[in-house]
Every structure is written in structure tokens, then in C-alpha cells.
Design an enzyme around this catalytic site. Structure first.
Site, PDB file in Angstrom:
ATOM      1  N   LYS A  68       0.820  -1.226   0.000  1.00 32.96           N
ATOM      2  CA  LYS A  68       0.000   0.000   0.000  1.00 32.96           C
ATOM      3  C   LYS A  68       0.854   1.276   0.000  1.00 32.96           C
ATOM      4  O   LYS A  68       0.488   2.266  -0.611  1.00 32.96           O
ATOM      5  CB  LYS A  68      -0.959  -0.004   1.187  1.00 32.96           C
ATOM      6  CG  LYS A  68      -2.079  -1.046   1.042  1.00 32.96           C
ATOM      7  CD  LYS A  68      -3.074  -0.938   2.182  1.00 32.96           C
ATOM      8  CE  LYS A  68      -4.236  -1.896   1.987  1.00 32.96           C
ATOM      9  NZ  LYS A  68      -5.288  -1.725   2.989  1.00 32.96           N
ATOM     10  N   ASP A 104     -10.371   2.561   2.020  1.00 33.97           N
ATOM     11  CA  ASP A 104     -10.664   1.737   3.198  1.00 33.97           C
ATOM     12  C   ASP A 104     -11.573   2.469   4.185  1.00 33.97           C
ATOM     13  O   ASP A 104     -12.531   1.905   4.719  1.00 33.97           O
ATOM     14  CB  ASP A 104      -9.361   1.327   3.903  1.00 33.97           C
ATOM     15  CG  ASP A 104      -8.700   0.126   3.233  1.00 33.97           C
ATOM     16  OD1 ASP A 104      -9.396  -0.616   2.515  1.00 33.97           O
ATOM     17  OD2 ASP A 104      -7.482  -0.056   3.424  1.00 33.97           O
TER      18      ASP A 104
HETATM   19  P1  NAP Z   1      -1.035  -3.053  11.393  1.00 31.38           P
HETATM   20  O1  NAP Z   1      -0.670  -1.790  10.667  1.00 31.38           O
HETATM   21  O2  NAP Z   1      -0.060  -4.170  11.435  1.00 31.38           O
HETATM   22  O3  NAP Z   1      -1.421  -2.613  12.896  1.00 31.38           O
HETATM   23  C1  NAP Z   1      -1.759  -3.596  13.827  1.00 31.38           C
HETATM   24  C2  NAP Z   1      -2.282  -2.939  15.107  1.00 31.38           C
HETATM   25  O4  NAP Z   1      -2.757  -3.971  15.957  1.00 31.38           O
HETATM   26  C3  NAP Z   1      -1.235  -2.161  15.917  1.00 31.38           C
HETATM   27  O5  NAP Z   1      -1.845  -1.010  16.456  1.00 31.38           O
HETATM   28  C4  NAP Z   1      -0.841  -3.154  17.015  1.00 31.38           C
HETATM   29  O6  NAP Z   1      -0.428  -2.537  18.204  1.00 31.38           O
HETATM   30  C5  NAP Z   1      -2.166  -3.841  17.248  1.00 31.38           C
HETATM   31  N1  NAP Z   1      -2.064  -5.202  17.821  1.00 31.38           N
HETATM   32  C6  NAP Z   1      -1.568  -6.320  17.225  1.00 31.38           C
HETATM   33  N2  NAP Z   1      -1.709  -7.398  18.035  1.00 31.38           N
HETATM   34  C7  NAP Z   1      -2.325  -6.938  19.172  1.00 31.38           C
HETATM   35  C8  NAP Z   1      -2.758  -7.562  20.382  1.00 31.38           C
HETATM   36  N3  NAP Z   1      -2.575  -8.882  20.594  1.00 31.38           N
HETATM   37  N4  NAP Z   1      -3.363  -6.795  21.327  1.00 31.38           N
HETATM   38  C9  NAP Z   1      -3.560  -5.469  21.126  1.00 31.38           C
HETATM   39  N5  NAP Z   1      -3.171  -4.816  19.997  1.00 31.38           N
HETATM   40  C10 NAP Z   1      -2.562  -5.550  19.033  1.00 31.38           C
HETATM   41  O7  NAP Z   1      -2.375  -3.671  10.797  1.00 31.38           O
HETATM   42  P2  NAP Z   1      -3.509  -2.901   9.953  1.00 31.38           P
HETATM   43  O8  NAP Z   1      -3.130  -2.868   8.518  1.00 31.38           O
HETATM   44  O9  NAP Z   1      -3.797  -1.622  10.642  1.00 31.38           O
HETATM   45  O10 NAP Z   1      -4.729  -3.932  10.077  1.00 31.38           O
HETATM   46  C11 NAP Z   1      -5.429  -4.117  11.293  1.00 31.38           C
HETATM   47  C12 NAP Z   1      -6.552  -5.116  11.106  1.00 31.38           C
HETATM   48  O11 NAP Z   1      -7.546  -4.587  10.246  1.00 31.38           O
HETATM   49  C13 NAP Z   1      -6.079  -6.433  10.470  1.00 31.38           C
HETATM   50  O12 NAP Z   1      -6.684  -7.481  11.166  1.00 31.38           O
HETATM   51  C14 NAP Z   1      -6.626  -6.370   9.045  1.00 31.38           C
HETATM   52  O13 NAP Z   1      -6.951  -7.660   8.555  1.00 31.38           O
HETATM   53  C15 NAP Z   1      -7.880  -5.523   9.234  1.00 31.38           C
HETATM   54  N6  NAP Z   1      -8.277  -4.784   8.009  1.00 31.38           N
HETATM   55  C16 NAP Z   1      -9.494  -5.060   7.455  1.00 31.38           C
HETATM   56  C17 NAP Z   1      -9.908  -4.388   6.319  1.00 31.38           C
HETATM   57  C18 NAP Z   1     -11.261  -4.688   5.726  1.00 31.38           C
HETATM   58  O14 NAP Z   1     -11.527  -4.318   4.561  1.00 31.38           O
HETATM   59  N7  NAP Z   1     -12.153  -5.324   6.450  1.00 31.38           N
HETATM   60  C19 NAP Z   1      -9.080  -3.407   5.729  1.00 31.38           C
HETATM   61  C20 NAP Z   1      -7.843  -3.139   6.340  1.00 31.38           C
HETATM   62  C21 NAP Z   1      -7.451  -3.839   7.475  1.00 31.38           C
HETATM   63  P3  NAP Z   1       1.105  -2.026  18.419  1.00 31.38           P
HETATM   64  O15 NAP Z   1       1.214  -0.704  17.702  1.00 31.38           O
HETATM   65  O16 NAP Z   1       1.233  -1.889  19.888  1.00 31.38           O
HETATM   66  O17 NAP Z   1       2.000  -3.093  17.836  1.00 31.38           O
END
Ligand code: NAP
Length: 277
Positions: A68, A104
Site C-alpha cells: 500500500k 478503506d
Molecule cells: P497493522 O498496521 O499491522 O497494525 C496492527 C495494530 O494492531 C497495531 O496497532 C498493534 O499494536 C495492534 N495489535 C496487534 N496485536 C495486538 C494484540 N494482541 N493486542 C492489542 N493490539 C494488538 O495492521 P492494519 O493494517 O492496521 O490492520 C489491522 C486489522 O484490520 C487487520 O486485522 C486487518 O486484517 C484488518 N483490516 C481489514 C480491512 C477490511 O476491509 N475489512 C481493511 C484493512 C485492514 P502495536 O502498535 O502496539 O503493535
């Protein structure tokens, strides 16, 4: 010859985008094909795949992890949403130019307001997590009229920094960030944008954060009733949803941008929605 579109990512085999866009094309009567491209693990895989797709006459791409940021950097022009999110999830090839957007956040807002029938105007919104998904969601949530938005993250500094960076763009909506232990008050909409559900965990959000009648929304999809959604129900949330509608609605925004016609999303939603039992 049908117009060519694709989704690019790595890995990509799991992607629902070809199915979704195939249903959209059918519903909207568009002569197009939509494929999945694996950009590979190497640093230059995205650039090579992008060049090859354009050379073969490709008209537009959806972009997913981990490309991205590379997609935004490859663009000649980007929307405010893409620039402020620091990421693009859709590209359009217009003559020699590459245009970038990020749908998104608007996909999330449309799912909440249209599919789940929860107007965001005047609502207190809590977003858990401070990664890419939160970054893309905050300003569309503010634009939808949220009364206030709080970002809570495991790494508190990240949430505080993200909120401080985006607050000047959030109009009248106060935007604050910090750790889970600093959370105060109750919220009408609580969105889990952490990746915790992918590993069967739940972010440590207190039960008191859910206002009576709250909507709990997990951006993850295909995982059923996640630990976050289960905890939300126990805390009194009246409505729970996963992120499949967000996926479908962001795809519809890209389709409309490419083709000039907004597809009916009902067939795709019906096909992909799994009961959260
Ligand atoms: P990312 O950039 O890797 O960020 C992950 C976030 O989750 C960080 O804030 C991290 O905290 C936190 N985290 C991870 N494990 C955790 C735990 N066990 N307890 C508490 N916090 C935790 O990921 P992203 O791209 O933002 O995506 C996040 C989620 O959204 C994913 O599951 C993805 O599949 C989903 N998503 C869905 C769509 C859709 O169309 N439905 C679109 C985009 C994303 P730290 O900063 O402390 O590490």
C-alpha cells in the site's frame, strides 16, 4: 477486448477481490476481467508487476498488503485520503499517469452507516489500534460527523502521535489518542482495528467503554465471533459486526472510480457474509 483490472499483494491467494469485482461487473453489465497478481516477497516485485500490468493494457489495480505504501509512492497524483493515510489501496491508469486513492475509510463508514444503519453523526467513536487501518479510517469517521474520536493502542505513544498528526485535519471532531489504561467514558461505536483477532486475542478494552446500545465492529472478517466481539456482547454491546462489509464497500468505491458506475453491493455481501455465531 474486456478491460483489465487486478488486485496485487503478497500473499494473494486468499483474496476475495476477484469474486467481489466479478459480481459487481455482472450486476453493472461491465465488460471487464479482474485477476489476482502475486507481487512476490522481493523489494522490487511491486514495481515490476505494476509495469508489466500497465504494459499489458491494465486499467486499474487494487492494492493490498504489503504494497500500500509502494503504491502511493508510485503514483503521480494522490487523493488527500491516500496522502494522509500514507497508503493507497486503489490505482487508476489514466494515459501515462498513475492516480492513487485510499477507499478503506470510506468503505468502513459506508458499511456502518448504510449496511448496519448506524449514522455516525454525533456518535462517540473509539478506535482500537494505531496501524495502517486506523490511519485510513480516522478522517472519514470524523467527516461523517462523529462527536469525538479516541484512538487506544497497546503502544500508547503510537496512538497519541497518530491522533496529534491527524487532529488538524479532523474539522470540528476532537481526536485524541493514548493507551488502553487511560480510556475514560463510554462510546457508541467501538471499532477493533488491531490485528489481535487474527491470533485469537482481544485488545484489553474495558467493559465500561461500551455505551448502552453500542455497536462493536471488528475489521477482521471470516473469523466468526472474535474474542473482541464476544467481550463486547458480554459488556452490553447491542450490535456486533465483522469487516466483510468494509471490504465489499471499499471495493465498490474503487469500481465506481474506475467504471463511472456504482455497483449494487447486495449480491457480494450476501455471498461473503458469514453469521457471527
Ligand atoms: P497493522 O498496521 O499491522 O497494525 C496492527 C495494530 O494492531 C497495531 O496497532 C498493534 O499494536 C495492534 N495489535 C496487534 N496485536 C495486538 C494484540 N494482541 N493486542 C492489542 N493490539 C494488538 O495492521 P492494519 O493494517 O492496521 O490492520 C489491522 C486489522 O484490520 C487487520 O486485522 C486487518 O486484517 C484488518 N483490516 C481489514 C480491512 C477490511 O476491509 N475489512 C481493511 C484493512 C485492514 P502495536 O502498535 O502496539 O503493535
Amino acid at each position: 477486448m474486456p478491460d483489465r483490472y487486478a488486485v496485487i499483494g503478497h500473499p494473494i491467494a486468499h483474496s476475495k477481490s476477484p469474486l467481489i469485482h466479478g459480481l459487481f461487473a455482472q450486476a453493472a453489465g461491465q465488460d471487464m476481467v479482474y485477476e489476482a497478481i502475486d507481487g512476490g516477497a522481493g523489494a522490487d516485485g511491486f514495481a515490476r508487476a505494476l509495469a508489466a500490468f500497465r504494459a499489458a493494457g491494465g486499467r486499474g489495480l487494487n492494492v493490498t498488503l504489503p504494497f500500500k505504501l509502494a503504491a502511493l509512492q508510485a503514483a503521480d497524483a494522490a487523493s488527500d485520503d491516500a496522502r494522509l493515510a500514507g497508503a493507497a489501496n486503489a490505482l487508476r491508469f489514466d494515459g501515462g499517469r498513475i492516480e492513487a486513492r485510499n477507499f478503506d475509510g470510506i468503505g468502513l463508514v459506508r458499511d456502518i452507516e448504510v449496511n448496519l444503519r448506524r449514522p455516525l453523526q454525533g456518535q462517540a467513536v473509539l478506535v482500537l489500534g494505531a496501524g495502517g487501518a486506523t490511519r485510513g479510517a480516522l478522517l472519514p469517521l470524523a467527516r461523517a460527523g462523529a462527536a469525538r474520536i479516541v484512538v487506544a493502542n497497546r503502544t500508547a505513544d503510537k496512538a497519541a502521535a497518530l491522533a496529534a498528526e491527524l487532529a488538524p485535519h479532523a474539522g470540528a471532531c476532537p481526536l485524541n489518542g493514548g493507551g488502553f489504561d487511560a480510556l475514560q467514558g463510554a462510546f457508541d461505536v467501538v471499532i477493533n482495528a488491531t490485528s489481535a483477532s487474527l491470533s485469537g486475542a482481544a485488545p484489553p478494552v474495558p467493559a465500561s467503554a461500551f455505551a448502552p446500545g453500542a455497536l462493536a465492529y471488528d475489521m477482521v472478517y471470516g473469523k466468526g465471533l472474535t474474542p473482541f466481539l464476544r467481550a463486547a456482547q458480554q459488556a452490553g454491546a447491542a450490535q456486533v459486526a465483522d469487516g466483510v462489509g468494509m471490504l465489499v464497500e471499499q471495493a465498490a468505491e474503487a469500481f465506481a472510480w474506475w467504471r463511472g458506475v456504482r455497483p449494487d453491493t447486495r449480491a457480494a455481501l450476501a455471498r461473503l457474509t458469514v453469521p457471527l455465531a
